[in-house]
Design an enzyme around this catalytic site. Structure first.
Site, PDB file in Angstrom:
ATOM      1  N   TYR A 166      -2.074  -1.125  10.798  1.00  0.00           N
ATOM      2  CA  TYR A 166      -2.063  -1.331   9.236  1.00  0.00           C
ATOM      3  C   TYR A 166      -0.853  -0.925   8.745  1.00  0.00           C
ATOM      4  O   TYR A 166      -0.223  -1.469   7.997  1.00  0.00           O
ATOM      5  CB  TYR A 166      -3.319  -0.742   8.852  1.00  0.00           C
TER       6      TYR A 166
ATOM      7  N   SER B 236       0.902  -1.035   0.080  1.00  0.00           N
ATOM      8  CA  SER B 236      -0.021  -0.012  -0.170  1.00  0.00           C
ATOM      9  C   SER B 236       1.038   1.201   0.082  1.00  0.00           C
ATOM     10  O   SER B 236       1.961   1.378   0.482  1.00  0.00           O
ATOM     11  CB  SER B 236      -1.017   0.082   1.369  1.00  0.00           C
TER      12      SER B 236
HETATM   13  N1  LIG Z   1      -8.763  -0.353  -0.946  1.00  0.00           N
HETATM   14  C1  LIG Z   1      -7.810   0.409  -0.563  1.00  0.00           C
HETATM   15  O1  LIG Z   1      -7.962   1.509  -0.480  1.00  0.00           O
HETATM   16  C2  LIG Z   1      -6.399  -0.426  -0.569  1.00  0.00           C
HETATM   17  C3  LIG Z   1      -5.236   0.526  -0.457  1.00  0.00           C
HETATM   18  C4  LIG Z   1      -4.139  -0.012  -0.467  1.00  0.00           C
HETATM   19  C5  LIG Z   1      -3.983  -1.447  -0.329  1.00  0.00           C
HETATM   20  N2  LIG Z   1      -5.063  -2.267  -0.230  1.00  0.00           N
HETATM   21  C6  LIG Z   1      -4.805  -3.572   0.147  1.00  0.00           C
HETATM   22  O2  LIG Z   1      -5.501  -4.252  -1.004  1.00  0.00           O
HETATM   23  C7  LIG Z   1      -5.751  -5.637  -0.421  1.00  0.00           C
HETATM   24  C8  LIG Z   1      -7.132  -5.916  -0.844  1.00  0.00           C
HETATM   25  O3  LIG Z   1      -8.022  -4.955  -0.180  1.00  0.00           O
HETATM   26  P1  LIG Z   1      -9.299  -4.439  -0.987  1.00  0.00           P
HETATM   27  O4  LIG Z   1      -9.274  -3.084  -0.881  1.00  0.00           O
HETATM   28  O5  LIG Z   1      -9.800  -5.141  -2.020  1.00  0.00           O
HETATM   29  O6  LIG Z   1     -10.431  -4.827   0.462  1.00  0.00           O
HETATM   30  P2  LIG Z   1     -11.594  -5.565   0.630  1.00  0.00           P
HETATM   31  O7  LIG Z   1     -12.569  -5.490  -0.596  1.00  0.00           O
HETATM   32  O8  LIG Z   1     -12.048  -5.490   2.075  1.00  0.00           O
HETATM   33  O9  LIG Z   1     -11.054  -7.188   0.212  1.00  0.00           O
HETATM   34  C9  LIG Z   1     -10.181  -7.969   1.315  1.00  0.00           C
HETATM   35  C10 LIG Z   1     -10.371  -9.263   1.043  1.00  0.00           C
HETATM   36  O10 LIG Z   1      -9.550  -9.841   1.872  1.00  0.00           O
HETATM   37  C11 LIG Z   1     -10.233 -11.161   2.408  1.00  0.00           C
HETATM   38  N3  LIG Z   1     -10.170 -11.442   3.793  1.00  0.00           N
HETATM   39  C12 LIG Z   1     -10.452 -10.624   4.878  1.00  0.00           C
HETATM   40  N4  LIG Z   1     -10.064 -11.405   6.044  1.00  0.00           N
HETATM   41  C13 LIG Z   1      -9.554 -12.559   5.604  1.00  0.00           C
HETATM   42  C14 LIG Z   1      -9.416 -13.658   6.197  1.00  0.00           C
HETATM   43  N5  LIG Z   1      -9.317 -13.744   7.602  1.00  0.00           N
HETATM   44  N6  LIG Z   1      -9.088 -14.776   5.781  1.00  0.00           N
HETATM   45  C15 LIG Z   1      -8.977 -15.005   4.227  1.00  0.00           C
HETATM   46  N7  LIG Z   1      -9.433 -13.932   3.581  1.00  0.00           N
HETATM   47  C16 LIG Z   1      -9.780 -12.737   4.286  1.00  0.00           C
HETATM   48  C17 LIG Z   1     -11.916 -10.751   2.247  1.00  0.00           C
HETATM   49  O11 LIG Z   1     -12.671 -11.848   1.819  1.00  0.00           O
HETATM   50  P3  LIG Z   1     -13.524 -12.607   2.983  1.00  0.00           P
HETATM   51  O12 LIG Z   1     -14.163 -11.594   3.973  1.00  0.00           O
HETATM   52  O13 LIG Z   1     -14.646 -13.208   2.295  1.00  0.00           O
HETATM   53  O14 LIG Z   1     -12.545 -13.338   3.960  1.00  0.00           O
HETATM   54  C18 LIG Z   1     -11.638  -9.859   0.777  1.00  0.00           C
HETATM   55  O15 LIG Z   1     -11.768 -10.775  -0.214  1.00  0.00           O
HETATM   56  C19 LIG Z   1      -5.457  -5.568   1.105  1.00  0.00           C
HETATM   57  O16 LIG Z   1      -4.463  -6.176   1.336  1.00  0.00           O
HETATM   58  C20 LIG Z   1      -5.705  -4.363   1.420  1.00  0.00           C
HETATM   59  O17 LIG Z   1      -4.843  -4.051   2.439  1.00  0.00           O
HETATM   60  C21 LIG Z   1      -6.161  -1.675  -0.135  1.00  0.00           C
END
Ligand SMILES: NC(=O)c1ccc[n+]([C@@H]2O[C@H](COP(=O)([O-])OP(=O)(O)OC[C@H]3O[C@@H](n4cnc5c(N)ncnc54)[C@H](OP(=O)(O)O)[C@@H]3O)[C@@H](O)[C@H]2O)c1
Length: 265
Positions: free
Chosen positions: A154, A141
């Site tokens: 985080y 990130s």
């Molecule tokens: N969105 C942003 O602004 C942003 C920015 C920078 C980096 N990121 C990173 O991008 C990645 C994806 O995030 P996103 O933005 O797509 O968020 P998201 O829509 O909340 O997706 C998170 C994913 O992680 C899974 N997850 C959560 N807890 C879990 C567990 N205990 N075991 C297995 N899977 C789990 C969730 O699936 P289930 O709930 O079905 O398990 C979901 O598929 C993350 O690493 C986040 O830190 C996001």
């Protein structure tokens, strides 16, 4: 030509594939001819996506739970699936001060964002290196580039992901294996709701919140070209680079203000 480019229809495991960036990486990988394996906790979501993109498999797993990664790795072995590309995408954050967030929510971020990512890499990388082609795409990130008051754990987990990925990139490149840290800025997904960051300055400006499909394309392009670090979007590149130009005390204060909840009216 790198051996990565010789991979035809690689088997690509995407964690956190039930929503947001992970679901878009799965869609984009399938478009590029990968045989995709989806994992997340919500079985209905990954099964629906598997049907939509013609995935090889959907395997539910709670990767933050004790034995979660080992169970997934055992299931892959039971199905005789050899993973060529590992996408460590599952992750979550939590807004609030370290003194007030419940302990489990803080260590849970370390369990998922750090331990599970590391454990899965350690389990699958030896096979990828032995076959001499493949890769690992890790979701870091722009949070990785400075300390983040109000989202301290985080930000620290993402600093780990960036450091780990860059080191891995150097270790395995001679073996023909690609490693990329993908460092998005605020992106449309369930992340901000889960983290209670939706009302913060970081997420309030819709024009700055990226499309997860564009982030997914940038990540897979970066992995194909073996770029160690990919920061999608000009404003995010500016923000990440800017942390090198200003004193650390200033960059952490700016980050803290961006992650603050606005006062209730
Ligand atoms: N969105 C942003 O602004 C942003 C920015 C920078 C980096 N990121 C990173 O991008 C990645 C994806 O995030 P996103 O933005 O797509 O968020 P998201 O829509 O909340 O997706 C998170 C994913 O992680 C899974 N997850 C959560 N807890 C879990 C567990 N205990 N075991 C297995 N899977 C789990 C969730 O699936 P289930 O709930 O079905 O398990 C979901 O598929 C993350 O690493 C986040 O830190 C996001």
């Amino acid at each position: 030509m790198s051996s990565f480019a010789t991979l035809t229809n690689p088997v690509t495991l995407v964690t956190g594939a039930s929503s947001g960036i992970g679901a878009e990486i799965a869609r984009e990988a399938a478009r590029r001819g990968h045989r995709v394996i989806l994992t997340a906790r919500r079985t209905d979501r990954i099964e629906a996506l598997a049907a939509e993109i013609g995935a090889l498999a959907a395997i539910p797993a709670d990767l933050a739970a004790p034995g979660g990664v080992a169970g997934l790795v055992a299931e892959l072995a039971r199905r005789a699936i050899e993973v060529d590309i590992l996408v460590n995408n599952a992750g979550f954050g939590q807004q609030g001060s370290v003194a007030t967030i419940p302990s489990g929510l803080q260590t849970g971020q370390i369990d998922l964002n750090v331990r599970a990512l590391t454990e899965l890499t350690v389990a699958l990388l030896p096979g990828i290196v032995a076959r001499g082609a493949g890769g690992v795409l890790n979701l870091a990130s722009i949070a990785a580039f400075q300390a983040g008051p109000n989202v301290a754990v985080y930000f620290a987990t993402k600093a780990y992901v960036l450091s780990f990925s860059e080191a891995l990139h150097e270790e395995v490149k001679a073996a023909g294996v690609h490693v990329t840290a993908l460092c998005p800025g605020p992106t449309r997904s369930e992340f901000a709701d889960v983290a209670h960051l939706d009302t913060t300055a970081a997420f309030r400006s819709a024009s700055l919140v990226a499309d997860p499909a564009a982030v997914a394309r940038a990540g897979l392009d970066g992995l194909e070209h073996n770029r160690a670090v990919v920061v999608p979007g000009l404003a995010n590149r500016f923000a990440a680079f800017g942390t090198r130009l200003v004193p650390r005390a200033l960059s952490r204060r700016i980050a803290g203000n961006m992650q603050k909840q606005p006062p209730r009216s």
